[in-house]
Scaffold this active site. Structure first.
Site, short mmCIF file in Angstrom:
data_model
loop_
_atom_site.label_atom_id
_atom_site.label_comp_id
_atom_site.label_asym_id
_atom_site.label_seq_id
_atom_site.Cartn_x
_atom_site.Cartn_y
_atom_site.Cartn_z
N CYS A 85 -0.39 4.12 2.21
CA CYS A 85 -0.15 3.90 3.65
C CYS A 85 1.33 4.12 3.99
O CYS A 85 1.65 4.72 5.02
CB CYS A 85 -0.50 2.47 4.06
SG CYS A 85 -2.02 1.84 3.36
N ASP A 86 2.23 3.61 3.16
CA ASP A 86 3.63 3.50 3.58
C ASP A 86 4.62 4.35 2.77
O ASP A 86 5.79 4.43 3.13
CB ASP A 86 4.06 2.02 3.52
CG ASP A 86 3.23 1.17 4.46
OD1 ASP A 86 2.88 1.67 5.55
OD2 ASP A 86 2.91 0.02 4.11
N CYS A 129 0.83 -1.21 0.00
CA CYS A 129 0.00 0.00 0.00
C CYS A 129 0.86 1.26 0.00
O CYS A 129 1.40 1.66 1.03
CB CYS A 129 -0.93 -0.01 1.22
SG CYS A 129 -1.98 1.45 1.32
#
Ligand code: NDP
Length: 317
Positions: A141-142, A138
């Site tokens: 997200c990261d 992701c």
């Protein structure tokens, strides 16, 4: 199979942000929800490390800790959280039947499906070893953790194209690994990738191994599937964007799904094609796939379940 049957007002299947948020709202509305966690209690977030984009955690939080917090909050209002896996469903009658662990039958007036989706992985041992330590599925997200660094992304669909352009804004360089000589992504998305100067596309390239120092990712060994030539790209982040699989096998032939297996809900709603059955979170969302959007639709599902039951009681009275 045992003959044990239990009747509940609201059954929630799944224990990610969508399921637990539905539980919090349903419990507070006195629907006395029973939530079955599935085999990965806490869902996809238990497989990540830092979560920095969920509002309310000013200093960020570890994914497993966040899901513990969700569970405790749901239990505080009386949700009955149980470890168990739903093995079959029967939504044909007025009351819905659900079988847990092929043993116990539950009849439910409303069912909230929050079974999520599972990211597809390449299946390499090194990918598992460094998952959460440089390997991610992701980018939104990261990606932030790789600011100014060099990263690689594998995949050539719309997700990979979108995530590569997202990463290109944050990082120094993005190596995009495409296994054929062409993209699967739409022309518009391809155009965006091709016009981003810090994305380097490696066609006919597949991943042999993610290289690391035992703690973090330091590179990726790729090979050209035409010439078999190998090289190591020095990267600190490795993103897998080869698609997701919604966890909907149980509902095949029962609930409406799109061609990729995502549940279809009515516009501006979490209602499915079956009365009293609602779907929330990633199982019905292939676009946003964020914890916060899953939580939002979990809230919607519980409110809709409550209104559905209230309308039903009113029509009986
Ligand atoms: P897709 O299935 O469309 O694409 C998966 C990609 O991963 C393909 O390019 C495939 O390669 C590649 N791939 C699969 N397995 C491997 C492997 N083992 N090694 C290397 N590469 C591999 O998935 P997406 O998640 O991209 O998209 C899913 C759906 O969601 C699509 O319908 C898409 O259009 C939609 N979507 C729409 C968006 C938007 O409109 N903004 C954004 C994101 C997704 P190959 O092509 O060789 O098979």
């Amino acid at each position: 199979m045992s003959q044990e049957t239990e009747h509940v007002k609201c059954l929630i299947i799944g224990s990610g942000p969508a399921g637990y948020t539905a539980a919090i709202y349903a419990a507070r509305a006195d629907l006395k929800p029973v939530l079955y966690t599935g085999i990965v209690p806490g869902g996809q977030l238990t497989q990540t490390t830092d979560v920095e984009n969920f509002p309310g955690y000013a200093d960020g939080v570890q994914g497993p800790q966040m899901m513990e917090d969700f569970r405790k909050q749901a239990e505080r209002f009386g949700t009955d959280v149980r470890f168990g896996y739903i093995t079959s469903v029967d939504f044909a009658g007025d009351v819905h039947k659900v079988v847990v662990d092929a043993e116990k039958t539950i009849t439910a007036e409303t069912v909230i499906i929050a079974t999520g989706a599972t990211a597809k992985w390449l299946g390499l041992e090194s990918e598992q070893k460094y998952n959460g330590f440089g390997v991610s599925a992701c980018a939104v997200c990261d990606g932030f953790f790789f600011k100014g660094q060099d990263v690689a992304i594998v995949g050539a669909g719309d997700t990979a194209a979108e995530e590569a352009t997202y990463l290109a804004k944050l990082t120094n360089k993005v190596h995009m690994l495409v296994r054929r000589d062409e993209f699967r992504a739409s022309k518009a998305m391809q155009h965006r990738v091709l016009n981003t100067p810090n994305i380097e596309i490696h066609y006919h390239s597949e991943t042999k191994e993610i290289v690391g120092d035992g703690q973090n990712v330091t590179g990726v060994r790729v090979y050209n599937n035409q010439t078999l030539e190998e090289k190591v790209l020095p990267v600190t982040g490795f993103f897998v964007a080869i698609g997701h699989k919604p966890n909907t096998e149980l509902f095949q032939g029962i609930l409406d799904m799109d061609t990729n297996g995502y549940l279809i809900t009515k516009p501006d709603s979490t209602r499915t094609n079956i009365e009293g059955v609602f779907a929330c979170g990633d199982v019905q969302d292939h676009i946003y796939r964020q914890a916060v959007t899953a939580a939002g639709t979990g809230c919607m599902a519980a409110l809709e379940a409550e209104r559905y039951l209230a309308a039903k009681e009113f029509s009986i009275a």
